[in-house]
Scaffold this motif. Structure first.
Motif, PDB file in Angstrom:
ATOM      1  N   THR A 142       6.389  56.922  77.632  1.00  8.09           N
ATOM      2  CA  THR A 142       6.858  58.228  78.120  1.00  8.09           C
ATOM      3  C   THR A 142       6.546  59.331  77.111  1.00  8.09           C
ATOM      4  O   THR A 142       6.865  60.502  77.353  1.00  8.09           O
TER       5      THR A 142
ATOM      6  N   LYS B  17       3.681  60.852  73.818  1.00  7.61           N
ATOM      7  CA  LYS B  17       2.290  61.328  73.742  1.00  7.61           C
ATOM      8  C   LYS B  17       1.302  60.173  73.540  1.00  7.61           C
ATOM      9  O   LYS B  17       0.376  59.997  74.324  1.00  7.61           O
ATOM     10  N   GLN B  18       1.465  59.395  72.473  1.00  8.14           N
ATOM     11  CA  GLN B  18       0.462  58.368  72.169  1.00  8.14           C
ATOM     12  C   GLN B  18       0.525  57.212  73.167  1.00  8.14           C
ATOM     13  O   GLN B  18      -0.507  56.745  73.664  1.00  8.14           O
TER      14      GLN B  18
ATOM     15  N   ARG C   7      13.323  52.876  77.821  1.00  2.60           N
ATOM     16  CA  ARG C   7      14.761  52.676  77.608  1.00  2.60           C
ATOM     17  C   ARG C   7      15.534  52.898  78.896  1.00  2.60           C
ATOM     18  O   ARG C   7      16.519  52.236  79.158  1.00  2.60           O
TER      19      ARG C   7
ATOM     20  N   ARG D  55      10.377  61.037  83.284  1.00  8.76           N
ATOM     21  CA  ARG D  55       9.250  60.630  82.424  1.00  8.76           C
ATOM     22  C   ARG D  55       8.844  59.185  82.716  1.00  8.76           C
ATOM     23  O   ARG D  55       7.657  58.862  82.779  1.00  8.76           O
TER      24      ARG D  55
ATOM     25  N   ASP E 189      14.533  48.150  74.396  1.00  7.66           N
ATOM     26  CA  ASP E 189      14.792  49.108  73.314  1.00  7.66           C
ATOM     27  C   ASP E 189      14.254  48.509  72.024  1.00  7.66           C
ATOM     28  O   ASP E 189      14.433  47.312  71.771  1.00  7.66           O
ATOM     29  N   LEU E 190      13.607  49.345  71.223  1.00 10.90           N
ATOM     30  CA  LEU E 190      13.022  48.851  69.974  1.00 10.90           C
ATOM     31  C   LEU E 190      14.086  48.379  68.988  1.00 10.90           C
ATOM     32  O   LEU E 190      13.769  47.721  67.996  1.00 10.90           O
TER      33      LEU E 190
ATOM     34  N   GLN F 204       6.291  53.989  66.990  1.00 11.96           N
ATOM     35  CA  GLN F 204       7.698  54.283  66.718  1.00 11.96           C
ATOM     36  C   GLN F 204       7.810  55.726  66.255  1.00 11.96           C
ATOM     37  O   GLN F 204       6.833  56.340  65.834  1.00 11.96           O
TER      38      GLN F 204
ATOM     39  N   LYS G 236       5.194  54.207  57.155  1.00 14.80           N
ATOM     40  CA  LYS G 236       4.028  53.751  57.918  1.00 14.80           C
ATOM     41  C   LYS G 236       3.298  52.641  57.150  1.00 14.80           C
ATOM     42  O   LYS G 236       2.794  51.688  57.747  1.00 14.80           O
TER      43      LYS G 236
ATOM     44  N   SER H  11      -4.731  61.547  62.708  1.00 17.24           N
ATOM     45  CA  SER H  11      -4.437  62.711  61.859  1.00 17.24           C
ATOM     46  C   SER H  11      -3.500  63.658  62.613  1.00 17.24           C
ATOM     47  O   SER H  11      -2.733  63.240  63.465  1.00 17.24           O
TER      48      SER H  11
ATOM     49  N   PHE I  70      -1.966  66.020  65.180  1.00 15.15           N
ATOM     50  CA  PHE I  70      -2.195  66.091  66.629  1.00 15.15           C
ATOM     51  C   PHE I  70      -2.574  67.520  67.049  1.00 15.15           C
ATOM     52  O   PHE I  70      -1.903  68.484  66.668  1.00 15.15           O
TER      53      PHE I  70
ATOM     54  N   ASN J 242       0.177  69.630  68.464  1.00 18.10           N
ATOM     55  CA  ASN J 242       1.089  70.443  67.653  1.00 18.10           C
ATOM     56  C   ASN J 242       0.846  71.939  67.886  1.00 18.10           C
ATOM     57  O   ASN J 242       1.705  72.756  67.571  1.00 18.10           O
TER      58      ASN J 242
HETATM   59  N1  LIG Z   1       2.521  64.918  65.329  1.00 21.28           N
HETATM   60  C1  LIG Z   1       1.524  64.553  64.547  1.00 21.28           C
HETATM   61  O1  LIG Z   1       0.659  65.368  64.157  1.00 21.28           O
HETATM   62  C2  LIG Z   1       1.418  63.102  64.113  1.00 21.28           C
HETATM   63  C3  LIG Z   1       0.273  62.671  63.442  1.00 21.28           C
HETATM   64  C4  LIG Z   1       0.136  61.318  63.082  1.00 21.28           C
HETATM   65  C5  LIG Z   1       1.171  60.429  63.381  1.00 21.28           C
HETATM   66  N2  LIG Z   1       2.292  60.877  64.027  1.00 21.28           N
HETATM   67  C6  LIG Z   1       3.352  59.897  64.318  1.00 21.28           C
HETATM   68  O2  LIG Z   1       3.471  59.762  65.728  1.00 21.28           O
HETATM   69  C7  LIG Z   1       4.714  59.124  66.002  1.00 21.28           C
HETATM   70  C8  LIG Z   1       5.291  59.691  67.280  1.00 21.28           C
HETATM   71  O3  LIG Z   1       4.400  59.443  68.345  1.00 21.28           O
HETATM   72  P1  LIG Z   1       4.416  60.338  69.660  1.00 21.28           P
HETATM   73  O4  LIG Z   1       4.227  61.768  69.257  1.00 21.28           O
HETATM   74  O5  LIG Z   1       3.529  59.714  70.655  1.00 21.28           O
HETATM   75  O6  LIG Z   1       5.959  60.186  70.095  1.00 21.28           O
HETATM   76  P2  LIG Z   1       6.737  60.972  71.246  1.00 21.28           P
HETATM   77  O7  LIG Z   1       5.788  61.713  72.130  1.00 21.28           O
HETATM   78  O8  LIG Z   1       7.853  61.721  70.588  1.00 21.28           O
HETATM   79  O9  LIG Z   1       7.360  59.767  72.067  1.00 21.28           O
HETATM   80  C9  LIG Z   1       8.240  58.856  71.480  1.00 21.28           C
HETATM   81  C10 LIG Z   1       8.344  57.659  72.399  1.00 21.28           C
HETATM   82  O10 LIG Z   1       9.143  56.645  71.764  1.00 21.28           O
HETATM   83  C11 LIG Z   1      10.103  56.185  72.705  1.00 21.28           C
HETATM   84  N3  LIG Z   1      11.274  55.692  71.969  1.00 21.28           N
HETATM   85  C12 LIG Z   1      12.008  56.379  71.061  1.00 21.28           C
HETATM   86  N4  LIG Z   1      12.987  55.583  70.586  1.00 21.28           N
HETATM   87  C13 LIG Z   1      12.875  54.385  71.213  1.00 21.28           C
HETATM   88  C14 LIG Z   1      13.596  53.166  71.159  1.00 21.28           C
HETATM   89  N5  LIG Z   1      14.665  53.003  70.356  1.00 21.28           N
HETATM   90  N6  LIG Z   1      13.191  52.134  71.962  1.00 21.28           N
HETATM   91  C15 LIG Z   1      12.125  52.288  72.794  1.00 21.28           C
HETATM   92  N7  LIG Z   1      11.396  53.419  72.878  1.00 21.28           N
HETATM   93  C16 LIG Z   1      11.771  54.456  72.103  1.00 21.28           C
HETATM   94  C17 LIG Z   1      10.400  57.401  73.575  1.00 21.28           C
HETATM   95  O11 LIG Z   1      10.945  56.966  74.795  1.00 21.28           O
HETATM   96  P3  LIG Z   1      12.100  57.749  75.600  1.00 21.28           P
HETATM   97  O12 LIG Z   1      11.422  58.308  76.833  1.00 21.28           O
HETATM   98  O13 LIG Z   1      13.076  56.682  75.926  1.00 21.28           O
HETATM   99  O14 LIG Z   1      12.670  58.812  74.695  1.00 21.28           O
HETATM  100  C18 LIG Z   1       9.000  57.992  73.726  1.00 21.28           C
HETATM  101  O15 LIG Z   1       8.280  57.306  74.737  1.00 21.28           O
HETATM  102  C19 LIG Z   1       5.597  59.360  64.784  1.00 21.28           C
HETATM  103  O16 LIG Z   1       5.828  58.131  64.136  1.00 21.28           O
HETATM  104  C20 LIG Z   1       4.757  60.291  63.901  1.00 21.28           C
HETATM  105  O17 LIG Z   1       4.973  60.053  62.524  1.00 21.28           O
HETATM  106  C21 LIG Z   1       2.431  62.179  64.411  1.00 21.28           C
END
Ligand SMILES: NC(=O)c1ccc[n+]([C@@H]2O[C@H](COP(=O)([O-])OP(=O)(O)OC[C@H]3O[C@@H](n4cnc5c(N)ncnc54)[C@H](OP(=O)(O)O)[C@@H]3O)[C@@H](O)[C@H]2O)c1
Length: 307
Positions: free
Chosen positions: A14, A16-17, A37, A43, A58-59, A79, A139, A160, A162, A165
């Motif tokens: 649900t 981004k990645q 969850r 979503r 749930d993780l 995560q 990480k 790198s 996103f 952002n």
């Molecule tokens: N932003 C950047 O520029 C950037 C760059 C490199 C790496 N990152 C890394 O990217 C990661 C975040 O990825 P993203 O942006 O794809 O995340 P995101 O869009 O915020 O989505 C987070 C996902 O994790 C799920 N989730 C959260 N807690 C959970 C749990 N306890 N059990 C199961 N599912 C759970 C959420 O589900 P729900 O629908 O249930 O909430 C949602 O699907 C971070 O670790 C960050 O450090 C970010």
């Protein structure tokens, strides 16, 4: 050993990645089990509409993860550090990843694809504050657990910064809206490794399609590599409004509405993450240039600012 037609368990579907990975896999006709969850959210239903099967879990709950992973041919793992009153809980992020890695191993899943972050490693002091070191160290701990878990095939994607952002709707680099201009501590001459999250999904789907080719690979992932001046020029063109690259101290940026975590971007001025588009091109991955991304994703904002 699960059949090649077995589903891929995608976490974070649900988000981004995970969402990009679920879309790329479904576009290739691969069955997807999406760990959610709460299957009743809009979503989650949007993920189901892709043709994915929703799997509740749930993780933080190992038993739910073992059940979800049973019969999967691969797991895509993402995560996010939960935000608590004391700040981001990086220990919880690592614990979530370890739960998923161990559960996938216990369920006999033969391939594990982890998304991490570019430059993850053991750091003590970082420009931009402790949070950068903590996130990179968390990480690194997760990566180490993946490498040593004993999966027949594993891959680590190291994306790198996103491109997402820069979405004005995220108010991350546009805290005052598009009309208020870009706000950041990233200097105009700083070159930023950018990745479109759809390219992360594409890379994950490629690794899952050809596990041997991507086995043991830690892929530094960038789609484009541009200075903030070049980034601002693209945004100006696409959003149809002049947006100079900001040249601000941390104090000025905070006063202009930058969220506190924006200070972590100071890291980019000094060394920044090592991902460059060349690494992904060596694997034949299709990459999205920043201007192409902006034209696809910022059209709605452009219409709003004109309207
Ligand atoms: N932003 C950047 O520029 C950037 C760059 C490199 C790496 N990152 C890394 O990217 C990661 C975040 O990825 P993203 O942006 O794809 O995340 P995101 O869009 O915020 O989505 C987070 C996902 O994790 C799920 N989730 C959260 N807690 C959970 C749990 N306890 N059990 C199961 N599912 C759970 C959420 O589900 P729900 O629908 O249930 O909430 C949602 O699907 C971070 O670790 C960050 O450090 C970010």
């Amino acid at each position: 050993m699960p059949a090649p037609s077995a589903p891929v368990l995608v976490t974070g579907a649900t988000g981004k990645q995970g969402g990009a990975t679920a879309r790329a896999l479904r576009a290739a006709g691969v069955p997807v089990g999406a760990l959610v969850r709460d299957p009743a959210t809009d979503r989650a239903r949007a993920v189901e509409a892709l043709g994915a099967e929703l799997v509740t879990g749930d993780l933080h709950d190992r038993e739910s993860l073992i059940q979800a992973a049973k019969g999967a041919r691969a797991v895509f793992s993402v995560q996010i550090a939960p935000l608590t009153a004391g700040g981001f809980d990086f220990d919880a992020e690592v614990a979530q990843a370890v739960n998923l890695i161990d559960s996938a191993k216990a369920a006999g899943v033969p391939q594990f694809v982890q998304t991490s972050t570019s430059g993850a490693g053991r750091h003590t002091e970082m420009p931009g504050g402790e949070a950068v070191a903590l996130t990179l160290n968390a990480k690194a701990a997760i990566e180490e657990h993946v490498r040593t878990a004993g999966f027949p095939h594993w891959t680590i994607l190291k994306p790198s910064f996103f491109m997402e952002n820069f979405l004005p709707s995220m108010t991350f680099l546009f805290p005052r809206g598009v009309a208020g201009g870009l706000v950041s501590v990233i200097k105009p001459q700083t070159r930023v490794s950018l990745v479109a999250t759809d390219d992360i999904g594409g890379a994950a789907a490629a690794a899952i399609a050809t596990p041997e080719r991507f086995d043991g690979v830690a892929l530094e992932l960038a789609s484009d590599y541009l200075s903030m001046t070049e980034i601002a020029a693209v945004l100006s063109r696409v959003l149809g409004t002049p947006l100079p690259a900001p040249d601000m101290t941390e104090e000025q940026a905070l006063a202009a509405g930058m969220p506190a975590m924006g200070a972590s971007h100071k890291w980019l001025n000094v060394s920044g993450p090592p991902a460059r588009p060349e690494s992904a091109r060596e694997f034949g991955l299709a990459l999205t240039g920043f201007e192409e991304w902006a034209r696809q994703h910022l059209r709605a904002e452009r219409l709003r600012t004109r309207g």
